[in-house]
Enzyme design. Structure first.
Site, PDB file in Angstrom:
ATOM      1  CD  GLU A 127      -3.252   0.831   2.491  1.00 55.76           C
ATOM      2  OE1 GLU A 127      -4.269   2.057   2.379  1.00 55.76           O
ATOM      3  OE2 GLU A 127      -2.984  -0.367   2.941  1.00 55.76           O
ATOM      4  N   GLY A 171      -8.682   5.488   6.936  1.00 50.84           N
ATOM      5  CA  GLY A 171      -9.356   5.249   8.085  1.00 50.84           C
ATOM      6  C   GLY A 171      -8.430   4.424   9.187  1.00 50.84           C
ATOM      7  N   GLY A 172      -7.812   3.375   8.743  1.00 53.16           N
ATOM      8  CA  GLY A 172      -7.852   1.983   9.413  1.00 53.16           C
ATOM      9  C   GLY A 172      -6.200   2.276   9.852  1.00 53.16           C
ATOM     10  CB  SER A 173      -4.150   1.878   7.951  1.00 54.08           C
ATOM     11  OG  SER A 173      -3.933   1.387   6.377  1.00 54.08           O
ATOM     12  CB  THR A 174      -1.103   6.210   9.197  1.00 54.54           C
ATOM     13  OG1 THR A 174      -0.578   7.382   8.054  1.00 54.54           O
ATOM     14  CG2 THR A 174      -0.470   6.291  10.221  1.00 54.54           C
ATOM     15  CD  GLN A 175      -0.859   3.221   4.703  1.00 56.57           C
ATOM     16  OE1 GLN A 175      -1.347   2.104   5.656  1.00 56.57           O
ATOM     17  NE2 GLN A 175      -1.530   3.741   3.294  1.00 56.57           N
TER      18      GLN A 175
END
Length: 450
Positions: A194, A224-228
């Site tokens: 991702e 909304g659920g994760s950050t990269q």
């Protein structure tokens, strides 16, 4: 215009590299092979007959097939919504470079993860978006247009059985469609891919990624659920000091790029709200009310995420504001986010998704143009929002919490300096800044991400 043509040519160069090499694309379709054979057969016979003739007085023109277009459909099944990206490419010459022409984008809410107890209804959202594809792509091209879906943090946070049931139902919808369904057309994408594919998208669209150069920009994606976070390190210390699994290698242009990348599951914007409230993974949801000083005192509502509803409230008898909110949010980030060695330098990062959306909501940037800000600007605006919650409540009662979370994530989490420059953008050259275009590239020419 010259810059846009340059960027399109950059994309074209890379598409050509994998245009005829992909193993699981529609180019292996028997109809396509037949058309390609017939075309080559005509050219071969024409050349053979010419070899047996004396040169004519006037040059004979060889018939050149007209420009053809082809499309790719990529579904982004995120935690808060499902998006469809329909990319149009133009092939002017069979031996020339295909050009990225345009993108059609649409979305529905909520995301697939909200349909864990009703997979048929979730699949219906995919059918609705496929109608957009049918209206966008000429009917005669449907059979050769690949359709793919990749699910991200929303489904990664679900029970495996429920997530797989949703993916299986989506595959059934794809099989019913008139589009080409390649192998592994529906899948759960890991966090590393991702981040890497978003980095590929942004650096292609900005013209930073092409042969014989190492100049790139970093990316920050807040879902909304994760950050990269993903960037190309310029210092060996960044690689040496990073956990082994935070370094990914990407093979492209006969060059290996060694990237720093990581996806933090549970640290996306909506997941962080629940974590700040102490609701993430809690039980007794039927009667518990989760409170926070990041919310307006008189706020009382239900919050739904991933198909689960939580009762949330401001602290009617307590204090609210930036300082208290900051300490609440700090518990969600502290000790969880790794700080890369060189982010304290002067690297430029492109930030998008909820970084962009909340900056627009708070008036930090113009929604139609995006803008350049520094990390300190998020902190300054977070203070203003939190200390005037009544003013900003009509926009979003969670705006104080969200802006504070972004501030804490950037400063205390990743360790960015106050003067780190962030380019906030939603689109580059009218193409969405997400991993979807990178994933489409990956489909046409496997990038060998390790």
């Amino acid at each position: 215009m010259p810059q846009q043509m340059f960027l399109l040519s950059v994309v074209s160069m890379w598409l050509l590299a994998g245009y005829f090499l992909a193993e699981a694309t529609y180019y292996s379709h028997p109809l396509y092979n037949r058309h390609l054979y017939n075309y080559r057969h005509r050219i071969y016979n024409h050349q053979a007959s010419m070899d047996n003739q004396l040169p004519p007085d006037e040059p004979t023109e060889v018939e050149v097939p007209p420009p053809r277009t082809f499309h790719g459909i990529m579904f982004d099944a995120g935690s808060t919504g499902t998006r469809i990206h329909i990319y149009k490419f133009i092939q002017k010459d069979p031996a020339g470079l295909p050009v990225l022409d345009s993108e059609m984008y649409n979305a529905v809410k909520p995301g697939l993860s909200a349909y864990g107890e009703n997979i048929e209804e979730g699949a219906e959202t995919i059918r609705q978006l496929l109608k957009v594809a049918k209206k966008t792509i000429p009917k005669e091209e449907w059979w050769q247009t690949p359709v793919l879906l990749k699910a991200t943090a929303g489904l990664r946070m679900m029970q495996k059985e429920k997530a797989q049931a949703l993916l299986d139902e989506v595959k059934h919808v794809f099989d019913e469609s008139p589009f080409y369904v390649p192998g592994n057309s529906v899948s759960l994408m890991n966090g590393t891919n991702e981040g890497v594919l978003a980095w590929v998208t942004v650096n292609f669209l900005t013209g930073h990624l092409y042969a014989n150069t190492r100049k790139t920009v970093g990316i920050l994606d807040l879902g909304g659920g994760s950050t990269q976070i993903t960037f190309l390190p310029r210092s060996k210390k960044t690689v040496e000091n990073a956990p082994h699994e935070y370094i990914a290698r990407l093979n492209m242009f006969n060059t290996t790029y060694e990237l720093y990348t990581h996806s933090y599951l549970g640290n996306g914007l909506f997941a962080s709200r629940l974590a700040t409230l102490g609701a993430l993974g809690a039980d007794g949801l039927d009667y518990k009310v989760f409170t926070s000083s990041c919310l307006p005192k008189k706020y009382r509502e239900d919050l739904t995420f991933g198909g689960i509803t939580y009762k949330v409230s401001g602290m009617a008898d307590g204090y609210a504001g930036y300082k208290l909110c900051y300490h609440e949010v700090l518990r969600v980030v502290k000790g969880i986010i790794h700080q890369p060695y060189e982010v304290k330098g002067n690297s430029v990062f492109y930030a998008f998704s909820y970084y962009y959306d909340r900056a627009v909501d708070s008036g930090l940037i113009d929604g139609s143009r995006g803008g350049v800000v520094e990390v300190r600007d998020f902190k300054k605006r977070a203070k203003e929002v939190c200390n005037k919650m009544t003013k900003y409540r009509p926009i979003s009662p969670f705006l104080c919490m969200d802006m504070t979370y972004i501030t804490v994530l950037l400063k205390e989490g990743f360790g960015f300096k106050d003067n780190t420059v962030l380019q906030l953008t939603k689109k580059v050259n009218n193409v969405e800044t997400s991993w979807a275009l990178g994933a489409t590239f990956d489909y046409f020419n496997n990038l060998n991400i390790h």
